[in-house]
Design a protein around this motif. Structure first.
Motif, PDB file in Angstrom:
ATOM      1  N   PHE A 154       0.826  -1.204   0.000  1.00 48.13           N
ATOM      2  CA  PHE A 154       0.000   0.000   0.000  1.00 48.13           C
ATOM      3  C   PHE A 154       0.861   1.255   0.000  1.00 48.13           C
ATOM      4  O   PHE A 154       0.631   2.180  -0.785  1.00 48.13           O
ATOM      5  CB  PHE A 154      -0.930   0.004   1.223  1.00 48.13           C
ATOM      6  CG  PHE A 154      -1.654   1.304   1.414  1.00 48.13           C
ATOM      7  CD1 PHE A 154      -2.735   1.634   0.611  1.00 48.13           C
ATOM      8  CD2 PHE A 154      -1.242   2.203   2.383  1.00 48.13           C
ATOM      9  CE1 PHE A 154      -3.393   2.838   0.770  1.00 48.13           C
ATOM     10  CE2 PHE A 154      -1.894   3.405   2.556  1.00 48.13           C
ATOM     11  CZ  PHE A 154      -2.972   3.730   1.754  1.00 48.13           C
ATOM     12  N   PHE A 155       1.870   1.304   0.870  1.00 47.77           N
ATOM     13  CA  PHE A 155       2.717   2.493   0.934  1.00 47.77           C
ATOM     14  C   PHE A 155       3.580   2.649  -0.317  1.00 47.77           C
ATOM     15  O   PHE A 155       3.845   3.770  -0.752  1.00 47.77           O
ATOM     16  CB  PHE A 155       3.573   2.489   2.196  1.00 47.77           C
ATOM     17  CG  PHE A 155       2.801   2.922   3.411  1.00 47.77           C
ATOM     18  CD1 PHE A 155       2.451   4.252   3.590  1.00 47.77           C
ATOM     19  CD2 PHE A 155       2.393   1.996   4.350  1.00 47.77           C
ATOM     20  CE1 PHE A 155       1.720   4.655   4.693  1.00 47.77           C
ATOM     21  CE2 PHE A 155       1.661   2.388   5.460  1.00 47.77           C
ATOM     22  CZ  PHE A 155       1.321   3.720   5.628  1.00 47.77           C
ATOM     23  N   MET A 156       4.003   1.530  -0.916  1.00 48.91           N
ATOM     24  CA  MET A 156       4.748   1.625  -2.178  1.00 48.91           C
ATOM     25  C   MET A 156       3.856   2.181  -3.279  1.00 48.91           C
ATOM     26  O   MET A 156       4.275   3.031  -4.073  1.00 48.91           O
ATOM     27  CB  MET A 156       5.313   0.261  -2.584  1.00 48.91           C
ATOM     28  CG  MET A 156       6.492  -0.163  -1.767  1.00 48.91           C
ATOM     29  SD  MET A 156       7.152  -1.763  -2.268  1.00 48.91           S
ATOM     30  CE  MET A 156       8.014  -1.316  -3.744  1.00 48.91           C
ATOM     31  N   ALA A 157       2.613   1.725  -3.328  1.00 43.90           N
ATOM     32  CA  ALA A 157       1.673   2.226  -4.335  1.00 43.90           C
ATOM     33  C   ALA A 157       1.347   3.693  -4.094  1.00 43.90           C
ATOM     34  O   ALA A 157       1.264   4.487  -5.041  1.00 43.90           O
ATOM     35  CB  ALA A 157       0.397   1.385  -4.333  1.00 43.90           C
ATOM     36  N   MET A 158       1.175   4.080  -2.832  1.00 37.37           N
ATOM     37  CA  MET A 158       0.884   5.469  -2.506  1.00 37.37           C
ATOM     38  C   MET A 158       2.058   6.373  -2.893  1.00 37.37           C
ATOM     39  O   MET A 158       1.870   7.420  -3.516  1.00 37.37           O
ATOM     40  CB  MET A 158       0.581   5.613  -1.022  1.00 37.37           C
ATOM     41  CG  MET A 158       0.111   7.002  -0.628  1.00 37.37           C
ATOM     42  SD  MET A 158      -0.356   7.119   1.098  1.00 37.37           S
ATOM     43  CE  MET A 158       1.223   6.885   1.888  1.00 37.37           C
ATOM     44  N   ASN A 159       3.275   5.961  -2.554  1.00 38.73           N
ATOM     45  CA  ASN A 159       4.454   6.734  -2.942  1.00 38.73           C
ATOM     46  C   ASN A 159       4.583   6.799  -4.458  1.00 38.73           C
ATOM     47  O   ASN A 159       4.893   7.853  -5.020  1.00 38.73           O
ATOM     48  CB  ASN A 159       5.725   6.126  -2.341  1.00 38.73           C
ATOM     49  CG  ASN A 159       5.881   6.449  -0.877  1.00 38.73           C
ATOM     50  OD1 ASN A 159       5.291   7.394  -0.357  1.00 38.73           O
ATOM     51  ND2 ASN A 159       6.696   5.656  -0.191  1.00 38.73           N
TER      52      ASN A 159
END
Length: 187
Positions: free
Chosen positions: A29-34
């Motif tokens: 999720f955080f990789m996609a958000m970044n």
């Protein structure tokens, strides 16, 4: 006692599996958000940079996308704002912009990201400034795009471009009088 040990091991193994899966989901999720935030900063920031170089207007908006140190060191921006650009004799009314992100990677726990992009401006429309009509060509110079390695840093929850190194030069093809394009190859 044997059944109790098996029950504890069963519960512990399932909890470990659930924790690993949840960790992977949170990391993803955080990789996609970044990645999404960086994608927006790259597309809008690089297009705004081209807009400022071509039109010399609204340069203060670049602060949303670029770090101040980068803006001070960018030779193309400095030339455009000082009137030393190939486009300073023209009034640019529009342009087509194309940015292709070839590689983008940002770990969720890092505050920096690296990416490779290809920038192109296939068409620029405008006219010569009336006072320079007899001194310069009516044809607006082609944009010199290229493949760039870009570094971004996350500061205060916002991604900003801090470095850009050109790896390859791409010159847009010229149009003939009959409307057909001829390719310009740059090695």
């Amino acid at each position: 006692m044997l059944y109790f040990r098996r029950l504890i091991w069963f519960i512990a193994s399932r909890m470990l599996l659930v924790c690993v899966l949840l960790g992977m989901l949170v990391c993803g999720f955080f990789m996609a958000m970044n990645g999404a935030n960086i994608y927006v900063v790259l597309n809008e920031g690089m297009e705004k940079r081209v807009d400022v170089i071509l039109t010399r207007q609204q340069a203060e908006e670049l602060n949303k996308y670029f770090h101040a140190d980068f803006l001070i060191a960018d030779a193309a921006l400095e030339g455009a704002l000082n009137g030393n650009s190939a486009y300073s004799d023209y009034i640019i009314t529009g342009f087509e912009y194309d940015l292709t992100i070839e590689k983008l990677w940002a770990w969720p726990w890092d505050d920096y990201a690296n990416c490779t992009v290809v920038e192109r401006v296939p068409a620029i429309t405008g006219s010569v400034i009336s006072s320079r009509r007899n001194e310069v060509s009516e044809r607006i110079p082609r944009w010199q795009g290229g493949r760039y390695d870009i570094t971004l840093v996350k500061a205060g929850g916002q991604w900003k471009i801090v470095g850009m190194q050109q790896k390859t030069v791409l010159v847009e093809p010229e149009e003939n009088n009959d409307g057909l394009e001829t390719e310009v190859l740059v090695q």
